[in-house]
Design a protein around this motif. Structure first.
Motif, PDB file in Angstrom:
ATOM      1  N   ILE A  72     -46.537  57.115 110.620  1.00 43.21           N
ATOM      2  CA  ILE A  72     -46.477  58.415 109.949  1.00 43.21           C
ATOM      3  C   ILE A  72     -47.648  59.317 110.323  1.00 43.21           C
ATOM      4  CG2 ILE A  72     -46.555  59.564 107.700  1.00 43.21           C
ATOM      5  CD1 ILE A  72     -44.775  57.370 106.614  1.00 43.21           C
ATOM      6  N   PRO A  73     -48.920  58.893 110.168  1.00 42.43           N
ATOM      7  CA  PRO A  73     -50.011  59.792 110.559  1.00 42.43           C
ATOM      8  C   PRO A  73     -50.011  60.130 112.043  1.00 42.43           C
ATOM      9  CG  PRO A  73     -50.851  57.602 110.012  1.00 42.43           C
ATOM     10  CD  PRO A  73     -49.432  57.654 109.563  1.00 42.43           C
ATOM     11  N   PRO A 165     -37.630  61.799 116.550  1.00 44.52           N
ATOM     12  CA  PRO A 165     -38.330  60.854 115.669  1.00 44.52           C
ATOM     13  C   PRO A 165     -38.657  61.472 114.314  1.00 44.52           C
ATOM     14  CG  PRO A 165     -39.839  61.754 117.294  1.00 44.52           C
ATOM     15  CD  PRO A 165     -38.500  62.350 117.604  1.00 44.52           C
ATOM     16  N   SER A 166     -37.847  61.149 113.312  1.00 43.63           N
ATOM     17  CA  SER A 166     -37.944  61.744 111.984  1.00 43.63           C
ATOM     18  C   SER A 166     -38.876  60.925 111.093  1.00 43.63           C
ATOM     19  CB  SER A 166     -36.553  61.810 111.353  1.00 43.63           C
ATOM     20  OG  SER A 166     -36.614  61.980 109.965  1.00 43.63           O
ATOM     21  N   ILE A 167     -39.822  61.595 110.450  1.00 47.71           N
ATOM     22  CA  ILE A 167     -40.714  60.919 109.511  1.00 47.71           C
ATOM     23  C   ILE A 167     -39.939  60.460 108.283  1.00 47.71           C
ATOM     24  CG2 ILE A 167     -42.711  61.260 107.999  1.00 47.71           C
ATOM     25  CD1 ILE A 167     -43.818  63.162 110.132  1.00 47.71           C
ATOM     26  N   MET A 168     -38.943  61.250 107.879  1.00 50.93           N
ATOM     27  CA  MET A 168     -38.139  60.872 106.714  1.00 50.93           C
ATOM     28  C   MET A 168     -37.454  59.526 106.930  1.00 50.93           C
ATOM     29  SD  MET A 168     -34.514  61.219 105.932  1.00 50.93           S
ATOM     30  CE  MET A 168     -33.967  60.105 104.663  1.00 50.93           C
ATOM     31  N   PRO A 258     -42.145  51.797 116.884  1.00 55.74           N
ATOM     32  CA  PRO A 258     -42.356  53.191 116.456  1.00 55.74           C
ATOM     33  C   PRO A 258     -43.833  53.577 116.368  1.00 55.74           C
ATOM     34  CG  PRO A 258     -40.607  52.207 115.147  1.00 55.74           C
ATOM     35  CD  PRO A 258     -41.176  51.101 115.995  1.00 55.74           C
ATOM     36  N   SER A 259     -44.684  52.668 115.923  1.00 61.46           N
ATOM     37  CA  SER A 259     -46.112  52.983 115.820  1.00 61.46           C
ATOM     38  C   SER A 259     -46.734  53.169 117.200  1.00 61.46           C
ATOM     39  CB  SER A 259     -46.840  51.875 115.055  1.00 61.46           C
ATOM     40  OG  SER A 259     -46.340  51.759 113.744  1.00 61.46           O
ATOM     41  N   ALA A 292     -54.511  63.915 107.838  1.00 65.81           N
ATOM     42  CA  ALA A 292     -55.099  63.059 106.809  1.00 65.81           C
ATOM     43  C   ALA A 292     -54.591  63.442 105.420  1.00 65.81           C
ATOM     44  CB  ALA A 292     -56.620  63.156 106.866  1.00 65.81           C
ATOM     45  N   ARG A 293     -54.485  64.746 105.165  1.00 62.29           N
ATOM     46  CA  ARG A 293     -54.043  65.191 103.845  1.00 62.29           C
ATOM     47  C   ARG A 293     -52.594  64.787 103.585  1.00 62.29           C
ATOM     48  NH1 ARG A 293     -53.808  71.540 102.417  1.00 62.29           N
ATOM     49  NH2 ARG A 293     -51.979  71.350 103.748  1.00 62.29           N
ATOM     50  N   THR A 294     -51.710  65.019 104.556  1.00 67.15           N
ATOM     51  CA  THR A 294     -50.294  64.688 104.366  1.00 67.15           C
ATOM     52  C   THR A 294     -50.082  63.185 104.299  1.00 67.15           C
ATOM     53  OG1 THR A 294     -49.751  66.686 105.638  1.00 67.15           O
ATOM     54  CG2 THR A 294     -47.978  65.112 105.239  1.00 67.15           C
ATOM     55  N   SER A 295     -50.790  62.435 105.145  1.00 66.27           N
ATOM     56  CA  SER A 295     -50.665  60.966 105.132  1.00 66.27           C
ATOM     57  C   SER A 295     -51.129  60.396 103.800  1.00 66.27           C
ATOM     58  CB  SER A 295     -51.492  60.358 106.274  1.00 66.27           C
ATOM     59  OG  SER A 295     -51.064  60.835 107.524  1.00 66.27           O
TER      60      SER A 295
END
Length: 449
Positions: A72-73, A165-168, A258-259, A292-295
């Motif tokens: 994700i990040p 590549p969707s984060i959702m 994915p990572s 960082a904020r969103t993660s």
């Protein structure tokens, strides 16, 4: 009150509190600790010996130690760097020139740009805002219909929720315990189907009423030859498309997790910013800060939701919900329709992350009973969540666009422009209901062994 009644009170109180505007992640943690203290209370224990505190620390460690969530990040950083690479204006201009002989050329160029940029960033607000600043005024200047122009920007900006590549899909995979790789493969055909429906609608409206989307004058469309158009596309379209396809291809063909693919994508986004001479210390710092904020927000949501759902289940709330749904005597189709209707309604006041992390786990235990593939269920949710950004009164895409649109553009016009694209989403969902192979065929082809 019995424990199951306490669990239902817990759920109702949570919904009431978040509607008042309290931070969702911390509300989840506070209610999980509060009701968990009651659930695990023993009279002979000291305050901090209550097991809810151990559960909180274990949930926090599990989230921070998750291999899936590492992507994700990295994907967020990739998106924020691409957003700052100054590639969007060149991409839109080159596609506009390439489509100049097609009805509704500017709208098609905006849709493709939105889809590609939304896929690369996965951040709906950023895509709609940037395209609202770049493409929306250009379309209005070309005498395009305001409602259609607004609908194109708003609908195109949400495609990143669905198209890999969707984060959702990463968040859903972590929540449902299913393979993110298979989710990515399953989302490709529905994602391109929905984008194709959007384009079909635009071209059809342009053919039916050319005045809605008039052709550009030759001096504005550019008198470039075939080779010159290819050069333009090679400079603006191919680098970003190559980065997305390399990341996605590495995941789908098993060359990287994915990572690992997200790490390559993050590096590629930095190189792309350097290549477009948009790299600076300030932009890098902004991208790192926003990542960082969103993660942190996503991680806090996971910690809070897992604690909340653990206490809700321990008190018997999950059993009550399951028994209620089973008591309705639903078949598979009506169960899917009911769950998607609930998610559609939840999409008005809530973000997709909160719906996936908090409410979807309530339905997951019922999937086996109704014989629903969790991957198919996840793709239906991803399609459904497109509507949460487009449906009044809480259509966030419309508000993002209104924030940067010219003053004369009314919010009601933006809402009206979004509604035809909502109908395209429903058509895509119906196609998936009727032909589940649109979701299951590619994962079975690639990973049946």
């Amino acid at each position: 009150m019995t424990d199951p009644q306490i669990a239902l009170l817990m759920l109702g109180l949570f919904i009431f509190i978040i509607l008042l505007g309290f931070p969702i992640a911390f509300t989840l943690m506070a209610m999980g600790v509060g009701f968990g203290f009651y659930a695990y209370f023993q009279a002979d224990q000291s305050f901090f010996d209550n097991r809810v505190f151990y559960l909180l620390s274990q949930n926090t460690f599990s989230v921070m130690n998750s291999d899936i969530l590492v992507a994700i990040p990295l994907f967020l950083f990739m998106g924020y760097m691409i957003e700052r690479s100054n590639i969007l204006d060149q991409l839109f201009m080159s596609l506009q020139v390439a489509f100049r002989r097609v009805p509704g050329a500017m709208a098609l160029a905006a849709l493709v740009t939105c889809a590609l940029f939304a896929t690369a960033t996965g951040i709906v607000g950023a895509v709609v805002t940037l395209m609202g600043l770049l493409a929306f005024p250009a379309m209005l200047k070309a005498r395009y219909d305001t409602q259609i122009s607004a609908g194109v920007i708003c609908a195109g900006g949400t495609l990143g929720i669905l198209i890999p590549p969707s984060i959702m899909l990463i968040v859903y995979g972590a929540t449902a315990g299913v393979s993110v790789v298979k989710l990515y493969a399953a989302a490709l055909i529905p994602g391109f189907l929905l984008a194709g429906l959007y384009m079909f609608y635009v071209v059809t409206r342009a053919l039916m009423n050319p005045n809605l989307m008039p052709k550009l004058p030759k001096d504005e469309a550019g008198g470039l030859g075939f080779i010159e158009v290819l050069v333009l596309l090679a400079k603006a379209f191919l680098p970003l498309a190559a980065l997305i396809m390399s990341v996605l291809g590495a995941i789908l063909f098993g060359l990287a997790t994915p990572s690992e693919a997200a790490a390559i994508g993050a590096l590629g986004s930095v190189l792309l910013a350097v290549a477009y001479r948009a790299m600076s210390w300030q932009k890098l710092r902004e991208a790192v800060y926003l990542t960082a904020r969103t993660s942190a927000m996503v991680c806090y949501l996971f910690v809070g939701s897992w604690l909340f759902s653990s206490i809700f289940s321990y008190l018997g709330g999950e059993h009550v919900v399951k028994e209620f749904v089973l008591g309705l005597d639903l078949n598979t189709v009506t169960f899917l329709l009911l769950t998607q209707l609930i998610i559609f309604i939840l999409g008005w006041p809530l973000e997709w992350s909160e719906i996936i992390i908090i409410f979807v786990p309530i339905f997951l235990p019922l999937l086996e009973h109704f014989g629903v593939d969790p991957i198919l269920f996840g793709i239906l949710i991803a399609l459904n969540l497109q509507t949460s950004f487009l449906t009044p009164p809480m259509a966030m895409s419309a508000y993002y666009l209104k924030g940067v649109a010219p003053p004369q553009v009314q919010l009601a016009a933006i809402f009206k422009g979004c509604l035809p694209f909502v109908s395209m989403v429903f058509i895509a969902m119906a196609a998936v209901y009727i032909v589940p192979g649109t979701v299951t065929w590619l994962p079975e082809l690639l990973y049946s062994r």
